[in-house]
Design a protein around this motif. Structure first.
Motif, PDB file in Angstrom:
ATOM      1  N   ILE A  38       0.832  -1.199   0.000  1.00 53.56           N
ATOM      2  CA  ILE A  38       0.000   0.000   0.000  1.00 53.56           C
ATOM      3  C   ILE A  38       0.868   1.252   0.000  1.00 53.56           C
ATOM      4  N   PHE A  39       1.984   1.215   0.748  1.00 54.27           N
ATOM      5  CA  PHE A  39       2.832   2.388   0.927  1.00 54.27           C
ATOM      6  C   PHE A  39       4.241   1.939   1.255  1.00 54.27           C
ATOM      7  N   GLY A  40       5.231   2.704   0.813  1.00 58.85           N
ATOM      8  CA  GLY A  40       6.618   2.434   1.158  1.00 58.85           C
ATOM      9  C   GLY A  40       7.392   3.728   1.285  1.00 58.85           C
ATOM     10  N   ASP A  41       8.427   3.731   2.151  1.00 60.32           N
ATOM     11  CA  ASP A  41       9.270   4.911   2.293  1.00 60.32           C
ATOM     12  C   ASP A  41      10.676   4.507   2.714  1.00 60.32           C
ATOM     13  N   ILE A  42      11.610   5.441   2.532  1.00 57.26           N
ATOM     14  CA  ILE A  42      13.001   5.231   2.919  1.00 57.26           C
ATOM     15  C   ILE A  42      13.481   6.487   3.638  1.00 57.26           C
ATOM     16  N   ASP A  43      14.093   6.302   4.801  1.00 51.19           N
ATOM     17  CA  ASP A  43      14.737   7.385   5.538  1.00 51.19           C
ATOM     18  C   ASP A  43      16.216   7.033   5.665  1.00 51.19           C
ATOM     19  N   ILE A  44      17.057   8.046   5.721  1.00 50.03           N
ATOM     20  CA  ILE A  44      18.486   7.828   5.921  1.00 50.03           C
ATOM     21  C   ILE A  44      18.813   8.219   7.364  1.00 50.03           C
ATOM     22  N   VAL A  45      19.324   7.245   8.122  1.00 49.17           N
ATOM     23  CA  VAL A  45      19.698   7.473   9.512  1.00 49.17           C
ATOM     24  C   VAL A  45      21.157   7.051   9.666  1.00 49.17           C
ATOM     25  N   ALA A  46      22.005   8.006  10.019  1.00 46.43           N
ATOM     26  CA  ALA A  46      23.439   7.728  10.185  1.00 46.43           C
ATOM     27  C   ALA A  46      24.006   7.032   8.951  1.00 46.43           C
ATOM     28  N   ASP A  47      23.693   7.588   7.780  1.00 44.18           N
ATOM     29  CA  ASP A  47      24.167   7.064   6.485  1.00 44.18           C
ATOM     30  C   ASP A  47      23.685   5.652   6.161  1.00 44.18           C
ATOM     31  N   THR A  48      22.637   5.205   6.830  1.00 44.90           N
ATOM     32  CA  THR A  48      22.099   3.874   6.576  1.00 44.90           C
ATOM     33  C   THR A  48      20.628   3.992   6.203  1.00 44.90           C
ATOM     34  N   PRO A  49      20.212   3.398   5.082  1.00 36.98           N
ATOM     35  CA  PRO A  49      18.793   3.440   4.709  1.00 36.98           C
ATOM     36  C   PRO A  49      17.932   2.601   5.656  1.00 36.98           C
ATOM     37  N   VAL A  50      16.879   3.219   6.155  1.00 41.17           N
ATOM     38  CA  VAL A  50      15.881   2.521   6.964  1.00 41.17           C
ATOM     39  C   VAL A  50      14.590   2.559   6.146  1.00 41.17           C
ATOM     40  N   GLU A  51      14.094   1.375   5.792  1.00 41.67           N
ATOM     41  CA  GLU A  51      12.952   1.294   4.893  1.00 41.67           C
ATOM     42  C   GLU A  51      11.712   0.816   5.636  1.00 41.67           C
ATOM     43  N   GLY A  52      10.572   1.277   5.169  1.00 40.50           N
ATOM     44  CA  GLY A  52       9.307   0.856   5.740  1.00 40.50           C
ATOM     45  C   GLY A  52       8.298   0.583   4.644  1.00 40.50           C
ATOM     46  N   ILE A  53       7.458  -0.394   4.898  1.00 46.40           N
ATOM     47  CA  ILE A  53       6.412  -0.770   3.948  1.00 46.40           C
ATOM     48  C   ILE A  53       5.134  -1.043   4.735  1.00 46.40           C
ATOM     49  N   VAL A  54       4.008  -0.586   4.200  1.00 45.59           N
ATOM     50  CA  VAL A  54       2.697  -0.958   4.728  1.00 45.59           C
ATOM     51  C   VAL A  54       2.035  -1.797   3.640  1.00 45.59           C
ATOM     52  N   ALA A  55       1.558  -2.973   4.021  1.00 44.53           N
ATOM     53  CA  ALA A  55       0.997  -3.897   3.034  1.00 44.53           C
ATOM     54  C   ALA A  55      -0.170  -4.669   3.633  1.00 44.53           C
ATOM     55  N   ILE A  56      -0.987  -5.202   2.748  1.00 48.30           N
ATOM     56  CA  ILE A  56      -2.076  -6.086   3.161  1.00 48.30           C
ATOM     57  C   ILE A  56      -1.608  -7.527   2.967  1.00 48.30           C
ATOM     58  N   PHE A  57      -1.669  -8.300   4.042  1.00 47.64           N
ATOM     59  CA  PHE A  57      -1.382  -9.731   3.988  1.00 47.64           C
ATOM     60  C   PHE A  57      -2.727 -10.430   3.852  1.00 47.64           C
ATOM     61  N   ASP A  58      -2.838 -11.337   2.887  1.00 47.73           N
ATOM     62  CA  ASP A  58      -4.116 -11.980   2.596  1.00 47.73           C
ATOM     63  C   ASP A  58      -3.940 -13.487   2.529  1.00 47.73           C
ATOM     64  N   ASP A  59      -4.436 -14.176   3.546  1.00 43.42           N
ATOM     65  CA  ASP A  59      -4.377 -15.640   3.568  1.00 43.42           C
ATOM     66  C   ASP A  59      -5.055 -16.113   4.848  1.00 43.42           C
ATOM     67  N   GLU A  60      -4.912 -17.370   5.154  1.00 45.17           N
ATOM     68  CA  GLU A  60      -5.453 -17.924   6.387  1.00 45.17           C
ATOM     69  C   GLU A  60      -4.668 -17.352   7.566  1.00 45.17           C
ATOM     70  N   PRO A  61      -5.330 -17.125   8.715  1.00 43.02           N
ATOM     71  CA  PRO A  61      -4.653 -16.536   9.868  1.00 43.02           C
ATOM     72  C   PRO A  61      -3.366 -17.256  10.268  1.00 43.02           C
ATOM     73  N   VAL A  62      -3.379 -18.577  10.221  1.00 41.23           N
ATOM     74  CA  VAL A  62      -2.193 -19.343  10.618  1.00 41.23           C
ATOM     75  C   VAL A  62      -1.018 -19.068   9.671  1.00 41.23           C
ATOM     76  N   ARG A  63      -1.291 -18.886   8.386  1.00 36.59           N
ATOM     77  CA  ARG A  63      -0.229 -18.606   7.414  1.00 36.59           C
ATOM     78  C   ARG A  63       0.273 -17.164   7.548  1.00 36.59           C
ATOM     79  N   ILE A  64      -0.628 -16.236   7.874  1.00 34.70           N
ATOM     80  CA  ILE A  64      -0.196 -14.856   8.107  1.00 34.70           C
ATOM     81  C   ILE A  64       0.683 -14.796   9.355  1.00 34.70           C
TER      82      ILE A  64
END
Length: 84
Positions: A38-64
């Motif tokens: 759904i969404f993704g971003d990248i921040d640089i912290v102390a010269d290191t990329p920190v990435e984040g993603i928001v996503a929908i997981f779709d399957d049986e609860p046990v598999r999620i």
């Protein structure tokens, strides 16, 4: 955002140097669930990329749950924001 039954909205965050291949690829290959980014971003912290993603997981609860554990074992923070 409205989720269908069984779906979960998940926020993942990680330092990109720790992730050797694409995150969604890791999830689908490692556990075999459907992931829709759904969404993704990248921040640089102390010269290191920190990435984040928001996503929908779709399957049986046990598999999620298995996918969330799979990510956490690889030092990827995974937080369920909402459940359908």
């Amino acid at each position: 955002m409205r989720l269908s039954e069984g779906q979960r909205l998940v926020r993942m965050q990680y330092v990109s140097k720790e992730v050797s291949e694409a995150l969604v690829s890791q999830i689908t290959k490692g556990v075999g669930i459907d992931v829709n980014i759904i969404f993704g971003d990248i921040d640089i912290v102390a010269d290191t990329p920190v990435e984040g993603i928001v996503a929908i997981f779709d399957d049986e609860p046990v598999r999620i749950d298995a996918a969330l554990n799979y990510l956490r074992q690889r030092n990827i923070a995974a937080e369920v924001l909402k459940e359908g």
